[in-house]
Design an enzyme around this catalytic site. Structure first.
Site, PDB file in Angstrom:
ATOM      1  N   ASP A  57       1.028  -1.348   0.110  1.00 47.51           N
ATOM      2  CA  ASP A  57      -0.023   0.234   0.023  1.00 47.51           C
ATOM      3  C   ASP A  57       0.787   1.194  -0.113  1.00 47.51           C
ATOM      4  O   ASP A  57       0.324   2.271  -0.042  1.00 47.51           O
ATOM      5  CB  ASP A  57      -1.265  -0.047   1.108  1.00 47.51           C
ATOM      6  CG  ASP A  57      -0.384   0.000   2.367  1.00 47.51           C
ATOM      7  OD1 ASP A  57       0.911  -0.210   2.660  1.00 47.51           O
ATOM      8  OD2 ASP A  57      -0.964   0.207   3.644  1.00 47.51           O
ATOM      9  N   SER A  58       2.224   1.005   0.034  1.00 47.15           N
ATOM     10  CA  SER A  58       3.076   2.024  -0.286  1.00 47.15           C
ATOM     11  C   SER A  58       2.788   2.645  -1.454  1.00 47.15           C
ATOM     12  O   SER A  58       3.295   3.807  -1.889  1.00 47.15           O
ATOM     13  CB  SER A  58       4.642   1.720  -0.075  1.00 47.15           C
ATOM     14  OG  SER A  58       4.765   0.649  -0.703  1.00 47.15           O
ATOM     15  N   ASP A  96      -1.071  -6.109  -0.314  1.00 46.93           N
ATOM     16  CA  ASP A  96      -1.483  -5.444   0.886  1.00 46.93           C
ATOM     17  C   ASP A  96      -2.890  -5.192   1.024  1.00 46.93           C
ATOM     18  O   ASP A  96      -3.555  -4.811   0.217  1.00 46.93           O
ATOM     19  CB  ASP A  96      -0.907  -4.151   0.945  1.00 46.93           C
ATOM     20  CG  ASP A  96       0.159  -4.035   2.054  1.00 46.93           C
ATOM     21  OD1 ASP A  96       0.206  -4.695   2.944  1.00 46.93           O
ATOM     22  OD2 ASP A  96       1.210  -3.133   2.076  1.00 46.93           O
ATOM     23  N   LYS A 126      -1.228  -9.425   2.632  1.00 48.51           N
ATOM     24  CA  LYS A 126      -0.672  -9.068   3.807  1.00 48.51           C
ATOM     25  C   LYS A 126      -1.329  -8.224   4.654  1.00 48.51           C
ATOM     26  O   LYS A 126      -2.145  -7.190   3.993  1.00 48.51           O
ATOM     27  CB  LYS A 126       0.637  -8.240   3.550  1.00 48.51           C
ATOM     28  CG  LYS A 126       1.349  -7.471   4.640  1.00 48.51           C
ATOM     29  CD  LYS A 126       2.837  -6.879   4.514  1.00 48.51           C
ATOM     30  CE  LYS A 126       3.144  -5.582   3.647  1.00 48.51           C
ATOM     31  NZ  LYS A 126       2.250  -4.704   4.722  1.00 48.51           N
ATOM     32  N   GLU A 128      -1.599  -5.663   8.333  1.00 45.29           N
ATOM     33  CA  GLU A 128      -0.700  -5.078   9.360  1.00 45.29           C
ATOM     34  C   GLU A 128      -1.364  -5.182  10.924  1.00 45.29           C
ATOM     35  O   GLU A 128      -2.428  -5.494  10.876  1.00 45.29           O
ATOM     36  CB  GLU A 128      -0.323  -3.653   9.546  1.00 45.29           C
ATOM     37  CG  GLU A 128       0.315  -3.004   8.341  1.00 45.29           C
ATOM     38  CD  GLU A 128       0.569  -1.606   8.147  1.00 45.29           C
ATOM     39  OE1 GLU A 128       0.199  -0.997   9.132  1.00 45.29           O
ATOM     40  OE2 GLU A 128       1.107  -1.311   7.037  1.00 45.29           O
ATOM     41  N   GLU A 195       9.249  -4.609  10.369  1.00 45.31           N
ATOM     42  CA  GLU A 195       9.784  -3.063  10.135  1.00 45.31           C
ATOM     43  C   GLU A 195      10.081  -2.138  11.102  1.00 45.31           C
ATOM     44  O   GLU A 195       9.579  -2.155  12.050  1.00 45.31           O
ATOM     45  CB  GLU A 195       8.495  -2.602   9.121  1.00 45.31           C
ATOM     46  CG  GLU A 195       8.995  -1.205   8.706  1.00 45.31           C
ATOM     47  CD  GLU A 195       7.979  -0.378   7.771  1.00 45.31           C
ATOM     48  OE1 GLU A 195       7.025  -1.028   7.255  1.00 45.31           O
ATOM     49  OE2 GLU A 195       8.458   0.550   7.144  1.00 45.31           O
TER      50      GLU A 195
HETATM   51  O1  KIV Z   1       3.441  -1.020   1.747  1.00 47.53           O
HETATM   52  C1  KIV Z   1       4.631  -1.621   1.374  1.00 47.53           C
HETATM   53  O2  KIV Z   1       5.397  -1.388   0.640  1.00 47.53           O
HETATM   54  C2  KIV Z   1       5.109  -2.516   2.564  1.00 47.53           C
HETATM   55  C3  KIV Z   1       6.677  -2.876   2.900  1.00 47.53           C
HETATM   56  C4  KIV Z   1       7.505  -1.338   2.987  1.00 47.53           C
HETATM   57  C5  KIV Z   1       6.900  -3.840   3.566  1.00 47.53           C
HETATM   58  O3  KIV Z   1       4.459  -2.639   3.582  1.00 47.53           O
END
Ligand code: KIV
Length: 283
Positions: A57-58, A96, A126, A128, A195
């Site tokens: 989600d970055s 994510d 993924k 969190e 992280e």
């Molecule tokens: O969103 C993302 O790119 C991440 C990575 C930095 C692990 O969660």
């Protein structure tokens, strides 16, 4: 109406895509290599060398200029997930779950994670969270959805922590993070992103927790590493301590654009090689 990726994901029967199980089998063995990807051509380039690609989600910050990841939607993740699946044929693709799409209940998490896998063809999601998300991780895993956990610095909790600083700088901060990592491993996550934690804490978690620990801003003793691709290529201005730049693509782009602009102004571009000629005239 939602669509499925059947038509755009054509895998040769000779190429077996890596699975979450392949990654989880790497505990204590050869380090797992992973990077983020959001678009097809980048995914195609990373596919040869990475064990898994994360559609993180970055993407909200890196491609859309958002201040944080909280504005990213499920639709954005599905769209980028499909683009990455078109480019990557060997690597496991993990997507994510964005903020607000899995925290409310296990059922909400399952519904949205199932949609992500169904509409992208990716092999895992993924999410969190530590102890508070362990029940949700187990619910998804028990129902056939491989989950990559994410503990330590959790960017979706930026407002709770008041920033992106490293965790575990004093010993009294360690136990909750160890408990989080253990809870997510015990819930069945095939691996966990760890992280922004201090090196000795990362080493302890990697040694003690049963699943594969993927470090980012953690330690080279983790079971694998991940970075945001645009960070390590020098394409994104965000440059925290834990990023090593392996290229300076940003300055290469600036140089190329300046050269183009100069040639346009000097009427050197397009040249003969880039212009169509009439038949019978010299090409
Ligand atoms: O969103 C993302 O790119 C991440 C990575 C930095 C692990 O969660």
């Amino acid at each position: 109406m939602s669509t499925t990726p059947k038509d755009d994901v054509k895998l040769s029967p000779m190429v077996r895509r890596r699975t979450a199980k392949d990654i989880s089998d790497r505990k204590g063995k050869m380090p797992v290599v992973s990077l983020t990807a959001y678009i097809t051509p980048m995914a195609a380039r990373l596919d040869e060398v990475c064990d898994f690609l994360l559609v993180g989600d970055s993407v909200g910050m890196v491609l859309y200029g958002m201040d944080n990841t909280l504005g990213v939607t499920l639709e954005m993740m599905i769209s980028h997930g499909r683009a990455v699946m078109r480019g990557a044929k060997k690597a496991l693709v993990v997507i994510d779950m964005p903020f607000g799409t899995y925290e409310e209940s296990k059922e909400q998490a399952f519904r949205n994670a199932a949609r992500v896998l169904r509409e992208t063809g990716a092999g895992a999601v993924k999410l969190e969270g530590g102890k508070e998300m362990a029940g949700t991780v187990k619910f998804l895993v028990d129902r056939g959805i491989p989950v990559l956990g994410h503990v330590g610095l959790m960017p979706q909790s930026v407002h709770k922590y008041g920033g992106y600083g490293a965790h575990g700088r004093t010993i009294d901060e360690w136990q909750p993070i160890i408990d989080d990592a253990a809870a997510i491993a015990n819930a069945g996550a095939f691996a966990t992103v760890l992280e922004g934690v201090t090196e000795p804490l990362a080493n302890k978690i990697t040694a003690e927790v049963s699943n594969v620990i993927i470090g980012i801003g953690a330690s080279n003793e983790c079971d694998g590493q991940i970075l945001v691709t645009e960070d390590m290529l020098g394409l994104f201005s965000f440059n925290p301590k834990f990023v090593k730049r392996y290229a300076e693509i940003g300055s290469d782009i600036a140089g190329a654009v300046e050269a183009y602009a100069e040639e346009v102004r000097d009427r050197k571009f397009p040249g003969d090689a880039q212009t169509y000629k009439m038949k019978g005239h010299n090409a």
